[in-house]
Design a protein around this motif. Structure first.
Motif, PDB file in Angstrom:
ATOM      1  N   ASP A 133       0.488  -1.378  -0.235  1.00  0.00           N
ATOM      2  CA  ASP A 133      -0.094  -0.407  -0.033  1.00  0.00           C
ATOM      3  C   ASP A 133       1.043   1.020   0.699  1.00  0.00           C
ATOM      4  O   ASP A 133       1.793   1.885   0.614  1.00  0.00           O
ATOM      5  CB  ASP A 133      -0.799   0.361   1.074  1.00  0.00           C
ATOM      6  CG  ASP A 133      -1.750   0.969   1.508  1.00  0.00           C
ATOM      7  OD1 ASP A 133      -1.616   2.709   1.133  1.00  0.00           O
ATOM      8  OD2 ASP A 133      -3.020   0.541   1.402  1.00  0.00           O
ATOM      9  N   SER A 163       0.262   4.281  -0.382  1.00  0.00           N
ATOM     10  CA  SER A 163      -0.254   5.228   1.076  1.00  0.00           C
ATOM     11  C   SER A 163       0.046   5.142   2.803  1.00  0.00           C
ATOM     12  O   SER A 163       0.515   5.610   3.154  1.00  0.00           O
ATOM     13  CB  SER A 163      -1.642   5.561   1.451  1.00  0.00           C
ATOM     14  OG  SER A 163      -2.452   4.867   1.203  1.00  0.00           O
ATOM     15  N   THR A 164       0.195   3.648   3.052  1.00  0.00           N
ATOM     16  CA  THR A 164       0.748   3.524   3.940  1.00  0.00           C
ATOM     17  C   THR A 164       2.221   2.880   4.894  1.00  0.00           C
ATOM     18  O   THR A 164       2.898   2.947   5.007  1.00  0.00           O
ATOM     19  CB  THR A 164      -0.686   2.233   5.274  1.00  0.00           C
ATOM     20  OG1 THR A 164       0.182   1.545   4.303  1.00  0.00           O
ATOM     21  CG2 THR A 164      -1.872   2.490   4.880  1.00  0.00           C
ATOM     22  N   LYS A 165       2.178   2.181   3.308  1.00  0.00           N
ATOM     23  CA  LYS A 165       3.972   2.193   3.347  1.00  0.00           C
ATOM     24  C   LYS A 165       4.062   0.677   3.947  1.00  0.00           C
ATOM     25  O   LYS A 165       4.900   0.481   4.700  1.00  0.00           O
ATOM     26  CB  LYS A 165       5.020   2.934   3.405  1.00  0.00           C
ATOM     27  CG  LYS A 165       5.021   4.577   3.347  1.00  0.00           C
ATOM     28  CD  LYS A 165       5.176   4.248   1.855  1.00  0.00           C
ATOM     29  CE  LYS A 165       5.271   6.078   1.264  1.00  0.00           C
ATOM     30  NZ  LYS A 165       4.887   5.749   0.070  1.00  0.00           N
ATOM     31  N   LEU A 166       2.785   0.184   3.603  1.00  0.00           N
ATOM     32  CA  LEU A 166       2.845  -1.538   4.530  1.00  0.00           C
ATOM     33  C   LEU A 166       2.357  -2.515   3.514  1.00  0.00           C
ATOM     34  O   LEU A 166       1.840  -2.699   2.077  1.00  0.00           O
ATOM     35  CB  LEU A 166       1.700  -1.529   5.332  1.00  0.00           C
ATOM     36  CG  LEU A 166       2.152  -0.295   7.224  1.00  0.00           C
ATOM     37  CD1 LEU A 166       1.025  -0.471   7.889  1.00  0.00           C
ATOM     38  CD2 LEU A 166       3.204  -1.019   7.653  1.00  0.00           C
ATOM     39  N   PRO A 226       1.589  -4.626   8.517  1.00  0.00           N
ATOM     40  CA  PRO A 226       0.606  -3.973   9.951  1.00  0.00           C
ATOM     41  C   PRO A 226       0.609  -4.182  11.301  1.00  0.00           C
ATOM     42  O   PRO A 226       0.817  -5.426  11.232  1.00  0.00           O
ATOM     43  CB  PRO A 226      -1.098  -3.723   9.346  1.00  0.00           C
ATOM     44  CG  PRO A 226      -0.718  -4.775   8.288  1.00  0.00           C
ATOM     45  CD  PRO A 226       0.890  -4.844   7.999  1.00  0.00           C
ATOM     46  N   ASP A 242      -4.838   0.781  10.564  1.00  0.00           N
ATOM     47  CA  ASP A 242      -3.854   0.214   9.372  1.00  0.00           C
ATOM     48  C   ASP A 242      -3.885  -0.354   8.275  1.00  0.00           C
ATOM     49  O   ASP A 242      -2.665   0.491   7.557  1.00  0.00           O
ATOM     50  CB  ASP A 242      -2.349   0.888  10.379  1.00  0.00           C
ATOM     51  CG  ASP A 242      -2.447  -0.621  11.073  1.00  0.00           C
ATOM     52  OD1 ASP A 242      -3.188  -1.276  10.879  1.00  0.00           O
ATOM     53  OD2 ASP A 242      -1.299  -0.880  11.714  1.00  0.00           O
ATOM     54  N   SER A 243      -4.352  -1.486   8.761  1.00  0.00           N
ATOM     55  CA  SER A 243      -3.861  -2.482   7.472  1.00  0.00           C
ATOM     56  C   SER A 243      -4.157  -1.846   6.427  1.00  0.00           C
ATOM     57  O   SER A 243      -3.894  -2.303   5.359  1.00  0.00           O
ATOM     58  CB  SER A 243      -4.185  -3.695   7.546  1.00  0.00           C
ATOM     59  OG  SER A 243      -5.413  -4.134   8.181  1.00  0.00           O
ATOM     60  N   HIS A 244      -5.707  -1.744   5.977  1.00  0.00           N
ATOM     61  CA  HIS A 244      -6.885  -1.726   4.679  1.00  0.00           C
ATOM     62  C   HIS A 244      -8.047  -0.366   5.434  1.00  0.00           C
ATOM     63  O   HIS A 244      -8.390  -0.004   5.452  1.00  0.00           O
ATOM     64  CB  HIS A 244      -7.606  -2.665   4.674  1.00  0.00           C
ATOM     65  CG  HIS A 244      -7.281  -3.833   4.768  1.00  0.00           C
ATOM     66  ND1 HIS A 244      -6.415  -5.009   5.820  1.00  0.00           N
ATOM     67  CD2 HIS A 244      -7.055  -4.621   4.008  1.00  0.00           C
ATOM     68  CE1 HIS A 244      -5.958  -6.125   5.036  1.00  0.00           C
ATOM     69  NE2 HIS A 244      -6.050  -6.320   3.762  1.00  0.00           N
ATOM     70  N   PRO A 245      -6.940   0.419   5.341  1.00  0.00           N
ATOM     71  CA  PRO A 245      -7.584   1.548   5.677  1.00  0.00           C
ATOM     72  C   PRO A 245      -8.650   2.352   5.063  1.00  0.00           C
ATOM     73  O   PRO A 245      -9.703   3.168   5.134  1.00  0.00           O
ATOM     74  CB  PRO A 245      -7.171   3.276   5.799  1.00  0.00           C
ATOM     75  CG  PRO A 245      -5.649   2.748   4.961  1.00  0.00           C
ATOM     76  CD  PRO A 245      -5.839   0.774   4.948  1.00  0.00           C
TER      77      PRO A 245
END
Length: 287
Positions: free
Chosen positions: A5, A7-10, A46, A65-68
């Motif tokens: 992702d 956006s989250t860098k995860l 996450p 945080d895993s799937h915003p």
């Protein structure tokens, strides 16, 4: 094997992945070995991954945080004050795409395509949807991943002594970067010492960097943009002289946390060369 992702860098497990379980087991072993050998890995999952490694299940709140995007949609569903059934027309059947982009459907409960989501059952829908995304859809991959992790850590008191946040800290390091502590413990080689003019200019330059450039510098020098457990003072970085003034960029040996720094004539040139090195450090090339 994983999705990323921007956006989250995860990273997250890829549900339709065709990789066999042994591959995921291997990744789990690597994470376990990172703890065992006190190594920091530049891999970011996450927090729900570490919760699941500790024997817990993912829930609706873990989606934040895993799937915003999904989390935001589900929160809007829970907060909606109108007629959910008439306005949203959602059922207990969800649709996803497989590895080749073809749509696949999944019933969150029996005959889910015939059960509309309403004000009365929307909490159940959110719970079942979250369970599917975080647990059921990646059950095969995660079981193999956890099996590899436990092959290394199963006989340790990890589950008893550490919270999920602390397990992440052991594997990925801390986000808090104290560069003054790093300066205090840095060693010098090749003719440099802490009293050299270029070393003083170097630390003044690094301390003046913004947060993003500091992380880029740390990534360039050590291979990760996080600090080990105990902070940057535990890192033991080495700055070695790499010849006289030149137009060449600084280089590094990330395996040894070693920065090879030419003796640039001016502080301005030092900053310009260093910034260029850390900004364009991705991939391989020849200078």
């Amino acid at each position: 094997m994983f999705t990323y992702d921007e956006s989250t860098k995860l990273f997250w497990f890829n549900p339709p992945s065709l990789e066999n379980e042994a591959q995921f087991t291997l990744i789990g072993i690597v994470l376990g070995l990172a703890i065992y050998n006190n190594c920091i890995l530049d891999v970011h999952f996450p927090m729900v991954v570490y919760r699941k490694l500790m024997g817990k299940l993912g829930t609706y709140l873990d989606l934040a945080d895993s799937h915003p995007v999904q989390y935001q949609s589900l929160r809007e569903l829970l907060d909606y004050e109108g007629d959910v059934e008439e306005d949203m027309m959602i059922t207990f059947q969800i649709s996803q795409t497989d590895l080749f982009g073809d749509p696949i459907t999944y019933d969150l409960k029996e005959h889910g395509d015939k059960i509309p989501v309403s004000v009365d059952n929307r909490k159940e829908f959110v719970s079942l949807y979250s369970d599917y995304i975080l647990n059921k859809s990646v059950e095969r991959q995660f079981k193999a991943f956890r099996r590899g992790f436990q092959m290394v850590t199963n006989e340790s008191p990890l589950k008893c002594l550490f919270r999920p946040e602390e397990v992440e800290l052991l594997i990925c390091g801390s986000r808090n970067l104290d560069f003054h502590a790093l300066e205090e413990t840095t060693e010098y080689d090749g003719g440099y010492n802490k009293d050299c003019c270029i070393i003083k200019d170097f630390w003044e330059t690094v301390h003046s960097f913004g947060e993003e450039d500091k992380r880029l510098f740390l990534q360039f020098t050590t291979g990760t943009d996080r600090a080990p457990v105990g902070g940057l003072g535990k890192l033991k970085m080495i700055i070695a002289k790499n010849g006289p003034d030149t137009d060449r960029l600084p280089t590094s040996h990330t395996c040894f946390n070693a920065l090879l720094l030419p003796e640039y004539d001016t502080k301005e040139k030092l900053k310009e060369r260093l910034l260029k090195a850390i900004t364009y450090a991705k991939g391989f090339g020849m200078l």
